[in-house]
Scaffold this active site. Structure first.
Site, short mmCIF file in Angstrom:
data_model
loop_
_atom_site.label_atom_id
_atom_site.label_comp_id
_atom_site.label_asym_id
_atom_site.label_seq_id
_atom_site.Cartn_x
_atom_site.Cartn_y
_atom_site.Cartn_z
N LYS A 11 21.40 62.69 44.50
CA LYS A 11 22.80 62.55 44.90
C LYS A 11 23.21 61.06 44.98
O LYS A 11 22.34 60.16 44.95
CB LYS A 11 23.01 63.26 46.24
N TYR A 51 29.66 73.50 43.17
CA TYR A 51 29.47 73.99 44.55
C TYR A 51 30.45 75.10 44.90
O TYR A 51 30.75 75.31 46.08
CB TYR A 51 29.58 72.83 45.53
N PHE A 59 32.67 72.43 55.32
CA PHE A 59 32.20 71.13 54.82
C PHE A 59 32.51 70.91 53.33
O PHE A 59 32.14 69.89 52.76
CB PHE A 59 30.69 70.98 55.07
N THR A 93 17.73 70.90 54.79
CA THR A 93 19.06 70.38 54.46
C THR A 93 19.45 69.21 55.36
O THR A 93 19.96 68.18 54.90
CB THR A 93 20.12 71.51 54.62
N ARG A 104 13.93 64.32 51.78
CA ARG A 104 15.05 64.12 52.71
C ARG A 104 14.61 63.39 53.98
O ARG A 104 15.36 62.56 54.50
CB ARG A 104 15.70 65.47 53.03
N ASN A 114 22.41 63.76 51.87
CA ASN A 114 21.02 64.17 52.02
C ASN A 114 20.17 64.05 50.75
O ASN A 114 19.25 64.82 50.54
CB ASN A 114 20.93 65.56 52.66
N HIS A 117 19.69 67.58 45.67
CA HIS A 117 20.01 69.02 45.57
C HIS A 117 18.89 69.69 44.79
O HIS A 117 18.33 69.10 43.87
CB HIS A 117 21.33 69.24 44.82
N GLU A 128 22.71 76.86 36.95
CA GLU A 128 22.91 75.40 37.09
C GLU A 128 22.39 74.65 35.86
O GLU A 128 22.97 73.64 35.45
CB GLU A 128 22.21 74.92 38.37
P1 RTP Z 1 21.90 71.60 48.20
O1 RTP Z 1 22.66 72.85 47.78
O2 RTP Z 1 22.72 70.35 48.13
O3 RTP Z 1 20.58 71.51 47.52
O4 RTP Z 1 21.53 71.74 49.76
P2 RTP Z 1 20.96 73.00 50.52
O5 RTP Z 1 20.73 74.14 49.57
O6 RTP Z 1 19.81 72.53 51.33
O7 RTP Z 1 22.17 73.34 51.49
P3 RTP Z 1 23.46 74.26 51.23
O8 RTP Z 1 23.55 75.23 52.35
O9 RTP Z 1 23.47 74.80 49.83
O10 RTP Z 1 24.66 73.24 51.41
C1 RTP Z 1 25.06 72.37 50.36
C2 RTP Z 1 25.31 70.99 50.93
O11 RTP Z 1 26.41 71.03 51.80
C3 RTP Z 1 26.18 70.16 52.90
N1 RTP Z 1 26.21 70.91 54.14
N2 RTP Z 1 26.80 70.48 55.20
N3 RTP Z 1 27.82 70.20 57.82
C4 RTP Z 1 27.13 71.28 57.51
O12 RTP Z 1 26.91 72.18 58.28
C5 RTP Z 1 26.62 71.39 56.16
N4 RTP Z 1 25.92 72.39 55.70
C6 RTP Z 1 25.67 72.08 54.40
C7 RTP Z 1 24.84 69.52 52.73
O13 RTP Z 1 25.01 68.23 52.20
C8 RTP Z 1 24.14 70.44 51.75
O14 RTP Z 1 23.21 69.74 50.97
MG MG Z 2 22.20 74.82 48.23
#
Ligand code: RTP
Ligand code: MG
Length: 144
Positions: A11, A51, A59, A93, A104, A114, A117, A128
Site C-alpha cells: 500500500k 474495495y 471506513f 488488520t 504489519r 496498514n 493487502h 483480484e
Molecule cells: P485488506 O483487505 O486491505 O487486505 O485488509 P484486511 O482483509 O485485513 O481487512 P478488511 O476487513 O478487508 O478491510 C480492508 C481495509 O479497510 C481498513 N479497515 N478499517 N477502521 C476500521 O474498522 C477498519 N476496518 C478495516 C483497513 O485498512 C483494512 O486493511
Molecule cells: Mg480484506
C-alpha cells in the site's frame, strides 16, 4: 497442499517508506514466488472498484482516499497454500494486534495505513488477479 495464486498489494504507506524489497524478501523466504508485478497509482474509480465489498462500511471513504494517495505495488504470489500463507505473513488488520515479525507489526502504523493487502480467499484471489492482470491472469508471464 495445492499450489495457489494470490494478490498482494504493498500500500502507499509502505511504498513511501521504501520497504518494497524488505516485504518481497518475506514472500521469498516463505517460499512464495512473485510471478507478476506492476506499480500503479490507482484512480478513485479503480480503488472503489477494488474495495467494492466494503462500500457500505464507515471506513470506505478513508480507505479509498488512502489507497489513491500514492503508488501501490501489486503482485501475484504463487506457491503452496499461497492465500493463507500471505495472510499469515501480513498479520492482523490492526497492526496493534499483529503478531511480532509479521509485515504489519513491523511496517504498519495504524489500521488505516496498514502496509499490505492480501486476497482473503481463493475465489477473491481469482477476482483480484483478473482485476489487475486480465482474465485468468492473462498478463502473468509463465514461470513453469
Ligand atoms: P485488506 O483487505 O486491505 O487486505 O485488509 P484486511 O482483509 O485485513 O481487512 P478488511 O476487513 O478487508 O478491510 C480492508 C481495509 O479497510 C481498513 N479497515 N478499517 N477502521 C476500521 O474498522 C477498519 N476496518 C478495516 C483497513 O485498512 C483494512 O486493511
Ligand atoms: Mg480484506
Amino acid at each position: 497442499m495445492a499450489i495457489e495464486r494470490t494478490i498482494s498489494i504493498i500500500k502507499p504507506d509502505a511504498v513511501a517508506k521504501n520497504v518494497i524489497g524488505q516485504i518481497y524478501s518475506r514472500f521469498e523466504n516463505a517460499g512464495l514466488q512473485i510471478i507478476a508485478a506492476r506499480m500503479v497509482h490507482l484512480s478513485q474509480a479503480q480503488a472503489e472498484g477494488f474495495y467494492a465489498v466494503h462500500k457500505e462500511r464507515p471506513f470506505f471513504k478513508d480507505l479509498v482516499s488512502f489507497m489513491t494517495s500514492g503508488p501501490v505495488m501489486v503482485q501475484v504470489l504463487e506457491g503452496e497454500n499461497a492465500v493463507a500463507k500471505n495472510r499469515e505473513l501480513m498479520g492482523a488488520t490492526n497492526p496493534k494486534n499483529a503478531d511480532p515479525g509479521t509485515i504489519r507489526a513491523d511496517f504498519a502504523d495504524s489500521i488505516d495505513e496498514n502496509a499490505v493487502h492480501g486476497s482473503d480467499s481463493l475465489d477473491n484471489a481469482a477476482i483480484e488477479i483478473a482485476y489487475f492482470f486480465g482474465k485468468d491472469g492473462d498478463l502473468c508471464p509463465r514461470t513453469r
